[in-house]
Scaffold this active site. Structure first.
Site, PDB file in Angstrom:
ATOM      1  CE  LYS A 121      -2.325  -1.232   3.713  1.00  0.00           C
ATOM      2  NZ  LYS A 121      -1.959  -2.660   3.836  1.00  0.00           N
ATOM      3  CB  THR A 122       3.623   2.394   2.187  1.00  0.00           C
ATOM      4  OG1 THR A 122       2.869   2.258   3.392  1.00  0.00           O
ATOM      5  CG2 THR A 122       4.514   3.623   2.293  1.00  0.00           C
ATOM      6  CD  GLU A 165      -0.252   3.393   3.159  1.00  0.00           C
ATOM      7  OE1 GLU A 165      -0.449   2.380   3.867  1.00  0.00           O
ATOM      8  OE2 GLU A 165       0.834   3.998   3.146  1.00  0.00           O
TER       9      GLU A 165
END
Length: 458
Positions: A121-122, A165
């Site tokens: 996600k990051t 996110e």
């Protein structure tokens, strides 16, 4: 309670020092809100917020809530016996979780873009953000890590695009209102909350169904039976993966001496292909890049901006971050704390020239270690030498009958070259005595294991 940028209020954050909470507080400060909050300890994030005008308390006491707050926001990690949580309930003031607050906040933006998935996600949020910045789209960004190019976890831009996110833990992403959603992968994790993989898949399906009919879902076509996740989605669905049957695919992947991949990206609906070179490592990041490209091409971003941004994007801190070199030993730090992430990181490291590959691994939470013990043992075996340290408990207590000693014994029985050392200083001494020039050392985990590499460099 609606959060409107046109009507700034006083918001108090219980747990303001977390990467996500501090990011939300930073957005409010730049939008003219009054912000205060507390955290258990001082950090660079709390110091930064104080410099921007927030009132920060270290420690959590009932006296910190003075009655002037219009809204109180708290993280899922806050326990019911927390004194500020109890004072919040007694005050009768409006309050909400971090996830619900983020959901309300995104209503101020035309195109909220949510990036979800068990892993990646990051990095993917960072890639999309960098592309939109390169294309002069002026996005607002909140990321679960420090993005190197802006040296921050947040950026406040225009109300057009909000990139963030969307974490599945405690079903927090079900509180959001995205216009575009990305699902990178769906794997077993957070089994202190979810019952099993089917429970996790059910949550991602609900997340996908949050999208409006004029929205967009971008999903990894290599997710097992992904059509089950998308079958009720009201909006268009775009797939990506390594096979040309997907809407966006990759081929001809090669790695340079630093482990950075180049590949040919195929937009199979538009029937066009173009070359991409990444500034991050690993085959998993080719997949993440495909997701970012799919989103940004849908937003009509020019290919040239995508080439440039991905070629320069070095990701965020603690994601295969090269810290430096000590006596010929290169030190890398990585946030990997799930077996899939460990496997991806160690395979990436194999693309870099080295002698022995060392890993110092700090397991994160007892429940994850217990649920995935065999998988941890298998993934860590990809290293030549493993040093285990104690479990980083985070929100948990040692009551599950599994700890680092258990993992050590499992790995030892599998024939892995592993040692267990609980004390960080003793680990540093062990590394000094045993690592030799040309070796590659990775400190790995979601806790404070990064301190080992940083201390060695000092």
């Amino acid at each position: 309670m609606n959060i409107s940028f046109d009507k700034p209020i006083h918001v108090y954050f219980i747990g303001i020092g977390g990467i996500s909470m501090s990011g939300l507080a930073g957005i409010l400060l730049k939008e003219g809100f009054k912000v205060s909050g507390s955290d258990a300890k001082e950090s660079e994030l709390t110091i930064g917020l104080a410099k921007q005008g927030a009132k920060i308390y270290i420690g959590q006491e009932t006296s910190h809530l003075d009655g002037s707050e219009d809204l109180i926001v708290y993280t899922a990690a806050i326990k019911e016996n927390n004194p500020e949580f109890q004072a919040m309930l007694a005050s009768g003031k409006p309050h909400m979780t971090r996830a619900r607050f983020l959901g309300e906040l995104m209503k101020n933006y035309d195109t909220p873009i949510a990036i979800s998935g068990t892993h990646g996600k990051t990095t993917t949020t960072t890639m999309i953000s960098e592309i939109l910045l390169q294309a002069k789209k002026d996005p607002t960004i909140t990321v679960g890590g420090i993005v190197r190019s802006i040296n921050s976890a947040i950026r406040v831009g225009s109300p057009d695009y909000f990139v963030f996110e969307a974490c599945e833990y405690t079903n927090s992403f079900l509180s959001f209102f995205p216009k575009i959603s990305v699902i990178l992968n769906i794997r077993e994790d957070h089994l202190d909350f979810f019952k099993d993989i089917n429970d996790i898949r059910a949550s991602f399906k609900r997340f996908a169904n949050l999208l409006p009919s004029d929205g967009l879902l971008v999903i990894n076509g290599e997710i097992d039976n992904y059509s089950e996740i998308t079958e009720q989605v009201k909006c268009p669905v775009i797939t990506y993966g390594f096979d040309e049957k997907y809407d966006f695919s990759a081929s001809d992947v090669v790695f340079d001496s630093d482990g950075h991949p180049s590949f040919v990206c195929h937009d199979n609906k538009a029937k066009e292909s173009f070359n991409i070179k990444l500034n991050v490592t690993g085959i998993h990041n080719v997949s993440n890049a495909l997701a970012a490209i799919a989103v940004c091409r849908t937003l009509n971003v020019e290919k040239e901006d995508i080439f440039t941004a991905l070629g320069e994007c070095s990701g965020s801190k603690r994601r295969f971050e090269r810290l430096g070199n000590v006596n010929g030993v290169e030190i890398i730090d990585d946030y990997a704390h799930h077996p899939d992430e460990i496997t991806a990181t160690l395979k990436s490291a194999r693309n870099i020239s080295h002698n022995k590959l060392w890993v110092v691994f700090q397991p994160h939470t007892y429940t994850r270690t217990k649920a995935l013990l065999n998988e941890f043992a298998s993934s860590l075996a990809l290293a030549d030498k493993v040093i285990l340290t104690d479990v980083y408990a985070a929100r948990e207590k040692d009551v599950y009958g599994v700890n680092s000693q258990t993992l050590y014994e499992k790995m030892k029985s599998n024939g892995t070259d592993v040692v267990y050392i609980s004390d960080f200083k003793k680990i540093e001494n062990y590394i000094r005595e045993n690592c030799t020039s040309g070796d590659l050392l990775i400190t790995m985990g979601a806790g404070d294991v990064v301190n080992i590499g940083e201390d060695l460099l000092k």
